[in-house]
Scaffold this motif. Structure first.
Motif, PDB file in Angstrom:
ATOM      1  N   SER A  70     -18.056  11.575  -1.702  1.00  0.00           N
ATOM      2  CA  SER A  70     -18.474  12.604  -2.675  1.00  0.00           C
ATOM      3  C   SER A  70     -17.400  13.672  -2.867  1.00  0.00           C
ATOM      4  CB  SER A  70     -19.786  13.256  -2.218  1.00  0.00           C
ATOM      5  OG  SER A  70     -19.582  13.918  -0.988  1.00  0.00           O
ATOM      6  N   PHE A  71     -16.418  13.697  -1.973  1.00  0.00           N
ATOM      7  CA  PHE A  71     -15.278  14.617  -2.105  1.00  0.00           C
ATOM      8  C   PHE A  71     -14.235  13.910  -2.969  1.00  0.00           C
ATOM      9  CE2 PHE A  71     -11.313  16.605  -0.459  1.00  0.00           C
ATOM     10  CZ  PHE A  71     -11.639  17.939  -0.666  1.00  0.00           C
ATOM     11  N   LYS A  72     -14.024  14.425  -4.165  1.00  0.00           N
ATOM     12  CA  LYS A  72     -13.199  13.712  -5.153  1.00  0.00           C
ATOM     13  C   LYS A  72     -11.704  13.926  -4.899  1.00  0.00           C
ATOM     14  CE  LYS A  72     -16.640  12.419  -8.042  1.00  0.00           C
ATOM     15  NZ  LYS A  72     -17.685  12.409  -6.997  1.00  0.00           N
ATOM     16  N   VAL A  73     -10.990  12.837  -4.832  1.00  0.00           N
ATOM     17  CA  VAL A  73      -9.526  12.905  -4.687  1.00  0.00           C
ATOM     18  C   VAL A  73      -8.907  11.864  -5.618  1.00  0.00           C
ATOM     19  CG1 VAL A  73      -9.679  13.627  -2.259  1.00  0.00           C
ATOM     20  CG2 VAL A  73      -9.349  11.226  -2.789  1.00  0.00           C
ATOM     21  N   GLN A  74      -7.637  12.071  -5.958  1.00  0.00           N
ATOM     22  CA  GLN A  74      -6.973  11.123  -6.864  1.00  0.00           C
ATOM     23  C   GLN A  74      -6.479   9.878  -6.145  1.00  0.00           C
ATOM     24  OE1 GLN A  74      -4.057  13.018  -9.352  1.00  0.00           O
ATOM     25  NE2 GLN A  74      -5.633  14.135 -10.476  1.00  0.00           N
ATOM     26  N   GLY A  75      -6.307   9.973  -4.831  1.00  0.00           N
ATOM     27  CA  GLY A  75      -5.833   8.807  -4.100  1.00  0.00           C
ATOM     28  C   GLY A  75      -5.455   9.166  -2.688  1.00  0.00           C
ATOM     29  N   MET A  76      -5.099   8.130  -1.948  1.00  0.00           N
ATOM     30  CA  MET A  76      -4.698   8.323  -0.544  1.00  0.00           C
ATOM     31  C   MET A  76      -3.434   7.518  -0.269  1.00  0.00           C
ATOM     32  SD  MET A  76      -6.826   7.718   2.963  1.00  0.00           S
ATOM     33  CE  MET A  76      -5.977   7.855   4.550  1.00  0.00           C
ATOM     34  N   VAL A  77      -2.575   8.116   0.549  1.00  0.00           N
ATOM     35  CA  VAL A  77      -1.335   7.447   0.964  1.00  0.00           C
ATOM     36  C   VAL A  77      -1.289   7.493   2.487  1.00  0.00           C
ATOM     37  CG1 VAL A  77       1.191   7.459   0.769  1.00  0.00           C
ATOM     38  CG2 VAL A  77      -0.196   8.371  -1.110  1.00  0.00           C
ATOM     39  N   ILE A  78      -0.980   6.360   3.111  1.00  0.00           N
ATOM     40  CA  ILE A  78      -0.724   6.376   4.560  1.00  0.00           C
ATOM     41  C   ILE A  78       0.771   6.133   4.725  1.00  0.00           C
ATOM     42  CG2 ILE A  78      -1.294   5.443   6.829  1.00  0.00           C
ATOM     43  CD1 ILE A  78      -3.984   4.578   5.768  1.00  0.00           C
ATOM     44  N   ILE A  79       1.459   7.160   5.228  1.00  0.00           N
ATOM     45  CA  ILE A  79       2.921   7.140   5.237  1.00  0.00           C
ATOM     46  C   ILE A  79       3.457   7.849   6.469  1.00  0.00           C
ATOM     47  CG2 ILE A  79       2.890   9.135   3.636  1.00  0.00           C
ATOM     48  CD1 ILE A  79       5.675   8.243   2.668  1.00  0.00           C
ATOM     49  N   PRO A  80       4.093   7.194   7.402  1.00  0.00           N
ATOM     50  CA  PRO A  80       4.245   5.753   7.459  1.00  0.00           C
ATOM     51  C   PRO A  80       2.951   5.131   7.967  1.00  0.00           C
ATOM     52  CG  PRO A  80       5.286   6.746   9.382  1.00  0.00           C
ATOM     53  CD  PRO A  80       4.746   7.875   8.543  1.00  0.00           C
ATOM     54  N   CYS A  81       2.788   3.836   7.675  1.00  0.00           N
ATOM     55  CA  CYS A  81       1.588   3.130   8.127  1.00  0.00           C
ATOM     56  C   CYS A  81       1.992   2.135   9.200  1.00  0.00           C
ATOM     57  CB  CYS A  81       0.946   2.412   6.946  1.00  0.00           C
ATOM     58  SG  CYS A  81      -0.592   1.589   7.394  1.00  0.00           S
ATOM     59  N   SER A  82       1.507   2.360  10.408  1.00  0.00           N
ATOM     60  CA  SER A  82       1.792   1.426  11.503  1.00  0.00           C
ATOM     61  C   SER A  82       0.991   0.145  11.276  1.00  0.00           C
ATOM     62  CB  SER A  82       1.396   2.046  12.842  1.00  0.00           C
ATOM     63  OG  SER A  82      -0.011   2.060  12.955  1.00  0.00           O
ATOM     64  N   VAL A  83       1.392  -0.916  11.958  1.00  0.00           N
ATOM     65  CA  VAL A  83       0.638  -2.168  11.805  1.00  0.00           C
ATOM     66  C   VAL A  83      -0.727  -2.060  12.488  1.00  0.00           C
ATOM     67  CG1 VAL A  83       2.612  -3.657  11.381  1.00  0.00           C
ATOM     68  CG2 VAL A  83       1.882  -3.246  13.745  1.00  0.00           C
ATOM     69  N   LYS A  84      -0.850  -1.124  13.433  1.00  0.00           N
ATOM     70  CA  LYS A  84      -2.176  -0.891  14.029  1.00  0.00           C
ATOM     71  C   LYS A  84      -3.113  -0.246  13.006  1.00  0.00           C
ATOM     72  CE  LYS A  84      -4.699   2.274  16.747  1.00  0.00           C
ATOM     73  NZ  LYS A  84      -4.628   3.649  17.232  1.00  0.00           N
ATOM     74  N   THR A  85      -2.636   0.781  12.331  1.00  0.00           N
ATOM     75  CA  THR A  85      -3.471   1.427  11.309  1.00  0.00           C
ATOM     76  C   THR A  85      -3.743   0.459  10.160  1.00  0.00           C
ATOM     77  OG1 THR A  85      -2.929   3.685  11.919  1.00  0.00           O
ATOM     78  CG2 THR A  85      -3.480   3.330   9.619  1.00  0.00           C
ATOM     79  N   LEU A  86      -2.732  -0.325   9.792  1.00  0.00           N
ATOM     80  CA  LEU A  86      -2.926  -1.380   8.778  1.00  0.00           C
ATOM     81  C   LEU A  86      -4.083  -2.292   9.190  1.00  0.00           C
ATOM     82  CD1 LEU A  86      -1.941  -3.306   6.396  1.00  0.00           C
ATOM     83  CD2 LEU A  86      -0.482  -4.383   8.130  1.00  0.00           C
ATOM     84  N   ALA A  87      -4.066  -2.730  10.453  1.00  0.00           N
ATOM     85  CA  ALA A  87      -5.108  -3.649  10.937  1.00  0.00           C
ATOM     86  C   ALA A  87      -6.479  -2.987  10.876  1.00  0.00           C
ATOM     87  CB  ALA A  87      -4.790  -4.084  12.372  1.00  0.00           C
ATOM     88  N   GLY A  88      -6.519  -1.706  11.254  1.00  0.00           N
ATOM     89  CA  GLY A  88      -7.792  -0.985  11.219  1.00  0.00           C
ATOM     90  C   GLY A  88      -8.353  -0.922   9.809  1.00  0.00           C
ATOM     91  N   VAL A  89      -7.499  -0.594   8.851  1.00  0.00           N
ATOM     92  CA  VAL A  89      -7.965  -0.469   7.460  1.00  0.00           C
ATOM     93  C   VAL A  89      -8.373  -1.854   6.931  1.00  0.00           C
ATOM     94  CG1 VAL A  89      -7.364   0.258   5.113  1.00  0.00           C
ATOM     95  CG2 VAL A  89      -6.503   1.569   7.066  1.00  0.00           C
ATOM     96  N   ALA A  90      -7.550  -2.865   7.239  1.00  0.00           N
ATOM     97  CA  ALA A  90      -7.843  -4.219   6.746  1.00  0.00           C
ATOM     98  C   ALA A  90      -9.166  -4.734   7.319  1.00  0.00           C
ATOM     99  CB  ALA A  90      -6.697  -5.163   7.109  1.00  0.00           C
ATOM    100  N   GLY A  91      -9.492  -4.280   8.538  1.00  0.00           N
ATOM    101  CA  GLY A  91     -10.729  -4.731   9.176  1.00  0.00           C
ATOM    102  C   GLY A  91     -11.909  -3.816   8.911  1.00  0.00           C
ATOM    103  N   GLY A  92     -11.702  -2.757   8.144  1.00  0.00           N
ATOM    104  CA  GLY A  92     -12.797  -1.817   7.861  1.00  0.00           C
ATOM    105  C   GLY A  92     -13.229  -1.047   9.095  1.00  0.00           C
ATOM    106  N   TYR A  93     -12.292  -0.905  10.064  1.00  0.00           N
ATOM    107  CA  TYR A  93     -12.629  -0.270  11.339  1.00  0.00           C
ATOM    108  C   TYR A  93     -12.286   1.217  11.246  1.00  0.00           C
ATOM    109  CZ  TYR A  93     -13.147   0.165  16.399  1.00  0.00           C
ATOM    110  OH  TYR A  93     -13.561   0.520  17.644  1.00  0.00           O
ATOM    111  N   ALA A  94     -13.283   1.997  10.831  1.00  0.00           N
ATOM    112  CA  ALA A  94     -13.042   3.406  10.474  1.00  0.00           C
ATOM    113  C   ALA A  94     -13.290   4.329  11.662  1.00  0.00           C
ATOM    114  CB  ALA A  94     -13.917   3.769   9.283  1.00  0.00           C
ATOM    115  N   ASP A  95     -12.552   4.120  12.736  1.00  0.00           N
ATOM    116  CA  ASP A  95     -12.819   4.905  13.954  1.00  0.00           C
ATOM    117  C   ASP A  95     -12.162   6.278  13.939  1.00  0.00           C
ATOM    118  OD1 ASP A  95     -10.280   3.775  14.230  1.00  0.00           O
ATOM    119  OD2 ASP A  95     -10.400   3.763  16.420  1.00  0.00           O
ATOM    120  N   THR A  96     -11.145   6.458  13.115  1.00  0.00           N
ATOM    121  CA  THR A  96     -10.520   7.784  13.002  1.00  0.00           C
ATOM    122  C   THR A  96     -10.685   8.259  11.562  1.00  0.00           C
ATOM    123  OG1 THR A  96      -8.359   7.043  12.236  1.00  0.00           O
ATOM    124  CG2 THR A  96      -8.711   7.074  14.643  1.00  0.00           C
TER     125      THR A  96
END
Ligand SMILES: Cc1cc2nc3c(=O)[nH]c(=O)nc-3n(C[C@H](O)[C@H](O)[C@H](O)COP(=O)(O)O)c2cc1C
Length: 205
Positions: free
Chosen positions: A92-118
Motif C-alpha cells: 500500500s506504500f506506493k513506490v516507482q520501483g526497487m533496486v538491489i545494488i549490489p545483489c549478492s547471490v544469497k539475496t538473489l536466491a531469497g528473492v527468487a524463492g519468495g523467502y522474505a525474511d528481511t
C-alpha cells in the motif's frame, strides 16, 4: 488516475561493488525520496570498500566529505533490515520501483524463492506481487547453475536482472565512469531521467 510518488526502494546486500551503489544513489534525481535498506553484510562491505559507516553518518555527509559540499542529492531514509514495520514492507506504500545494488547471490536466491525474511526480501517480494519494477544488480563470478536458475526465475516473475557488467565503449577513465555506466542503465530501465550517459549514438542523431 493518481500519480506514483517519486520514491524508490534501494536494497544493499553484501556483494562486492559498493561503488555502483554510491554512484547510483548520487545519480538519483534530487526530487526523489529513496528508502535505503542495508543487509548486515551489506553494511560491512560498504565500510570495507567505500569507507561509509552507515550507522555513523548519513549518505549526504559521506558524499560531501568525499566529493565536496553542496551536491544535488535525493532525500534518503534508512530502514533497518529487521524492521518489517517499515512502510516499504507494504504494497500500500506506493513506490516507482526497487533496486538491489549490489545483489549478492544469497539475496538473489531469497528473492527468487519468495523467502522474505528481511526487509530487503520483503520489499522485493512486494515489488513483484504489485507488478512494480524490480532491478537486481547481481555481482558474482563465475556463476553456477543455481545462480543462473534463480536469475531466470526473477526474469519470469517480472524482475530485471541487470548484472554489474559495465561496457567499455564509452572509454571510461575512472572507476566512477564505469560505475556511472551501470547507474545510467538502471535509471534507464526505470524510465527515470539521467544525464550521465546518452544512448549509444544518440548524440549523433
Ligand atoms: C568483502 C566481501 C565481498 C563479497 N562479495 C560477494 C559478491 O561479490 N557476491 C556475492 O554474491 N557474495 C559476496 N560476498 C558474500 C556475501 O556477503 C554473503 O554470502 C552474505 O551472506 C550475503 O548476505 P546478504 O545477501 O544478506 O547481504 C562477499 C562477502 C564479503 C565479506
Amino acid at each position: 488516475m493518481t500519480s506514483i510518488p517519486k520514491r524508490l526502494v534501494v536494497g544493499i546486500s553484501g556483494a562486492s561493488g559498493m561503488i555502483y551503489t554510491e554512484r547510483f544513489l548520487m545519480a538519483v534525481p534530487v526530487d526523489y525520496e529513496v528508502h535505503l535498506i542495508f543487509s548486515e553484510t551489506g553494511q560491512q562491505v560498504m565500510a570495507t570498500e567505500n569507507g561509509w559507516q552507515v550507522h555513523q553518518e548519513d549518505f549526504r555527509t559521506f558524499i560531501e566529505k568525499k566529493y565536496g559540499q553542496n551536491r544535488q542529492l535525493a532525500t534518503f531514509i534508512r530502514h533497518e533490515a529487521g524492521n518489517h514495520y517499515a512502510p516499504v514492507a507494504s504494497g500500500s506504500f506506493k513506490v516507482q520501483g526497487m533496486v538491489i545494488i549490489p545483489c549478492s547471490v544469497k539475496t538473489l536466491a531469497g528473492v527468487a524463492g519468495g523467502y522474505a525474511d528481511t526487509l530487503i526480501g520483503r520489499a522485493a517480494d512486494v515489488s513483484l506481487k504489485e507488478k512494480r519494477p524490480l532491478v537486481l544488480v547481481v555481482r558474482e563470478t563465475p556463476l553456477n547453475q543455481i545462480h543462473l536458475k534463480n536469475m531466470l526465475s526473477i526474469d519470469q516473475a517480472g524482475g530485471i536482472i541487470l548484472p554489474a557488467s559495465p561496457g567499455f565503449y564509452h572509454k571510461p577513465e575512472t572507476i566512477e565512469d564505469l560505475a556511472d555506466f551501470i547507474a545510467a542503465r538502471i535509471l534507464n530501465v526505470l524510465h527515470i531521467p539521467q544525464s550521465l550517459y546518452p544512448g549509444w549514438r544518440e548524440r549523433l542523431e
